[in-house]
Design a protein around this motif. Structure first.
Motif, mmCIF file in Angstrom:
data_model
loop_
_atom_site.group_PDB
_atom_site.id
_atom_site.type_symbol
_atom_site.label_atom_id
_atom_site.label_comp_id
_atom_site.label_asym_id
_atom_site.label_seq_id
_atom_site.Cartn_x
_atom_site.Cartn_y
_atom_site.Cartn_z
ATOM 1 N N ARG A 158 0.811 -1.208 0.000
ATOM 2 C CA ARG A 158 0.000 0.000 0.000
ATOM 3 C C ARG A 158 0.853 1.270 0.000
ATOM 4 N NH1 ARG A 158 -5.645 -0.042 1.484
ATOM 5 N NH2 ARG A 158 -6.251 2.122 1.269
ATOM 6 N N GLU A 159 2.011 1.202 0.716
ATOM 7 C CA GLU A 159 2.858 2.400 0.814
ATOM 8 C C GLU A 159 3.419 2.787 -0.559
ATOM 9 O OE1 GLU A 159 3.447 -0.545 2.028
ATOM 10 O OE2 GLU A 159 5.355 -1.174 1.153
ATOM 11 N N VAL A 160 3.665 1.778 -1.415
ATOM 12 C CA VAL A 160 4.174 2.063 -2.765
ATOM 13 C C VAL A 160 3.088 2.755 -3.594
ATOM 14 C CG1 VAL A 160 5.034 1.048 -4.922
ATOM 15 C CG2 VAL A 160 5.860 0.190 -2.715
ATOM 16 N N GLY A 161 1.905 2.155 -3.612
ATOM 17 C CA GLY A 161 0.805 2.728 -4.386
ATOM 18 C C GLY A 161 0.461 4.135 -3.938
ATOM 19 N N GLU A 162 0.445 4.316 -2.615
ATOM 20 C CA GLU A 162 0.076 5.644 -2.105
ATOM 21 C C GLU A 162 1.154 6.683 -2.398
ATOM 22 O OE1 GLU A 162 -1.041 4.795 1.923
ATOM 23 O OE2 GLU A 162 -3.055 4.155 1.316
ATOM 24 N N ALA A 163 2.425 6.235 -2.471
ATOM 25 C CA ALA A 163 3.497 7.170 -2.824
ATOM 26 C C ALA A 163 3.293 7.720 -4.239
ATOM 27 C CB ALA A 163 4.857 6.481 -2.715
ATOM 28 N N SER B 232 -3.046 10.034 -11.835
ATOM 29 C CA SER B 232 -2.287 8.833 -11.498
ATOM 30 C C SER B 232 -3.055 7.927 -10.534
ATOM 31 C CB SER B 232 -0.928 9.195 -10.909
ATOM 32 O OG SER B 232 -1.068 9.647 -9.590
ATOM 33 N N ALA B 233 -4.071 8.479 -9.871
ATOM 34 C CA ALA B 233 -4.888 7.669 -8.964
ATOM 35 C C ALA B 233 -5.545 6.508 -9.702
ATOM 36 C CB ALA B 233 -5.937 8.550 -8.293
ATOM 37 N N GLN B 234 -5.834 6.676 -10.989
ATOM 38 C CA GLN B 234 -6.483 5.589 -11.747
ATOM 39 C C GLN B 234 -5.528 4.421 -11.995
ATOM 40 O OE1 GLN B 234 -7.222 6.647 -16.004
ATOM 41 N NE2 GLN B 234 -6.439 8.656 -15.430
ATOM 42 N N ALA B 235 -4.212 4.616 -11.755
ATOM 43 C CA ALA B 235 -3.236 3.541 -11.950
ATOM 44 C C ALA B 235 -3.062 2.707 -10.681
ATOM 45 C CB ALA B 235 -1.892 4.124 -12.376
ATOM 46 N N TRP B 236 -3.777 3.032 -9.620
ATOM 47 C CA TRP B 236 -3.621 2.352 -8.333
ATOM 48 C C TRP B 236 -4.958 1.815 -7.863
ATOM 49 C CZ3 TRP B 236 -1.225 -0.378 -5.083
ATOM 50 C CH2 TRP B 236 -1.495 -0.363 -3.708
ATOM 51 N N GLN B 237 -5.027 0.469 -7.681
ATOM 52 C CA GLN B 237 -6.250 -0.159 -7.179
ATOM 53 C C GLN B 237 -5.946 -0.831 -5.849
ATOM 54 O OE1 GLN B 237 -7.018 -2.960 -10.336
ATOM 55 N NE2 GLN B 237 -6.418 -1.354 -11.780
ATOM 56 N N PRO B 238 -6.208 -0.158 -4.726
ATOM 57 C CA PRO B 238 -5.917 -0.765 -3.425
ATOM 58 C C PRO B 238 -6.836 -1.941 -3.116
ATOM 59 C CG PRO B 238 -6.918 1.430 -3.173
ATOM 60 C CD PRO B 238 -6.789 1.190 -4.632
ATOM 61 N N ARG B 239 -6.254 -2.994 -2.515
ATOM 62 C CA ARG B 239 -7.026 -4.142 -2.001
ATOM 63 C C ARG B 239 -6.461 -4.473 -0.640
ATOM 64 N NH1 ARG B 239 -7.756 -7.218 -6.989
ATOM 65 N NH2 ARG B 239 -8.722 -5.726 -8.382
ATOM 66 N N GLY B 240 -7.090 -4.035 0.388
ATOM 67 C CA GLY B 240 -6.597 -4.288 1.742
ATOM 68 C C GLY B 240 -5.249 -3.626 1.963
ATOM 69 N N GLU B 241 -4.288 -4.414 2.463
ATOM 70 C CA GLU B 241 -2.961 -3.865 2.770
ATOM 71 C C GLU B 241 -2.090 -3.736 1.527
ATOM 72 O OE1 GLU B 241 -1.737 -2.387 5.607
ATOM 73 O OE2 GLU B 241 -3.908 -2.505 5.812
ATOM 74 N N LYS B 242 -2.563 -4.308 0.415
ATOM 75 C CA LYS B 242 -1.796 -4.230 -0.832
ATOM 76 C C LYS B 242 -2.656 -3.614 -1.915
ATOM 77 C CE LYS B 242 1.485 -7.888 0.095
ATOM 78 N NZ LYS B 242 2.125 -9.072 -0.442
ATOM 79 N N GLY B 243 -2.197 -3.762 -3.153
ATOM 80 C CA GLY B 243 -2.983 -3.242 -4.245
ATOM 81 C C GLY B 243 -2.267 -3.511 -5.546
ATOM 82 N N PHE B 244 -2.876 -3.103 -6.641
ATOM 83 C CA PHE B 244 -2.321 -3.360 -7.960
ATOM 84 C C PHE B 244 -1.990 -2.043 -8.662
ATOM 85 C CE2 PHE B 244 -4.408 -7.175 -6.693
ATOM 86 C CZ PHE B 244 -3.590 -8.180 -7.197
ATOM 87 N N LEU B 245 -0.778 -2.023 -9.254
ATOM 88 C CA LEU B 245 -0.259 -0.795 -9.836
ATOM 89 C C LEU B 245 -0.090 -0.965 -11.340
ATOM 90 C CD1 LEU B 245 0.869 1.973 -8.827
ATOM 91 C CD2 LEU B 245 3.114 0.883 -8.685
ATOM 92 N N ASP B 246 -0.453 0.064 -12.101
ATOM 93 C CA ASP B 246 -0.299 0.059 -13.554
ATOM 94 C C ASP B 246 0.861 0.986 -13.931
ATOM 95 O OD1 ASP B 246 -0.496 0.255 -16.309
ATOM 96 O OD2 ASP B 246 -2.698 0.233 -16.296
#
Ligand SMILES: [Zn+2]
Length: 234
Positions: free
Chosen positions: A154-159, A168-182
């Motif tokens: 999550r810290e990577v996506g939020e950075a 750039s928010a559309q490139a980050w899909q958080p799922r719990g403590e992690k997420g998926f980055l484009d």
């Protein structure tokens, strides 16, 4: 055995064949010898850098000496006979061309380089060093791990959202403590923000994790091998 057509080793950007003298390509996973045996590469010197996940982009000239491999994650040149080569296995390889002033660049954009803004950095440098205007640049984002598979903390996506804000928010899909980055999308957005017209930016190839014809560090670790992305002027 059922015969099948092997996937071509090299992928090319649709339309770039119209730039006279330009040689370019994104490879799939390369064997040891294949990088040296491409038809049409004779007479070229392949130049690479020691990639360190930074945002440094260096000019390359024929007088540098082909054995020098400085630490950097991008190269740019106007010289003929040099192939700029970037090695990746999930990170985004980026090729740029300005056909009028005959300027080319090749970048390595993993999450750290992307977060530092290597595409924005490169475009700013191309503008400064070669006096190009961003609206005459063409950009290709090569095979890289997709948002389908690129799970990060999550810290990577939020950075990314904090640093690059807005779209750039559309490139980050958080799922719990992690997420998926484009990663490709963020690099695309950096190019657009710098003034590259969206129709001049293309993605080439799919997800390196999903498609096993590509090397994927995330899937295979140290033994993954690499793909090579190259660009040069004949
Ligand atoms: Zn995938």
């Amino acid at each position: 055995m059922i015969p099948f057509a092997a996937a071509p080793l090299w992928l090319h950007v649709t339309g770039w064949e119209r730039f006279p003298g330009l040689v370019h390509g994104f490879s799939r996973r390369l064997g040891d010898k294949e990088a040296l045996l491409q038809p049409g590469w004779d007479g070229f010197v392949l130049r690479t850098v020691k990639q360190v996940h930074g945002d440094r982009v260096i000019p390359v000239s024929p007088t540098d000496g082909s054995t020098s491999r400085p630490e950097a994650d991008g190269m740019m040149t106007t010289a003929q006979g040099i192939l700029l080569g970037i090695a990746t296995a999930d990170c985004v390889p980026v090729l740029l061309v300005e056909p009028h002033r005959r300027v080319i660049a090749a970048l390595h954009a993993g999450w750290r380089g992307t977060l530092k803004g290597i595409c924005a950095q490169a475009i700013a440098q191309l503008t400064r060093v070669y006096n190009v205007t961003p609206h005459s640049l063409w950009v290709a984002l090569g095979p890289a791990i997709g948002a389908c598979c690129y799970e990060v903390g999550r810290e990577v996506g939020e950075a990314f959202v904090r640093t690059w804000g807005g779209q750039s928010a559309q490139a980050w899909q958080p799922r719990g403590e992690k997420g998926f980055l484009d990663l490709r999308l963020i690099n695309y957005l950096q190019c657009v923000e710098q003034g590259v017209p969206p129709p001049q930016i293309q993605s080439v190839g799919g997800c390196t994790f999903c498609d096993h014809t590509f090397a994927s560090y995330r899937r295979e670790g140290e033994r993954a091998g690499r793909q090579l992305s190259i660009i040069g002027w004949r």
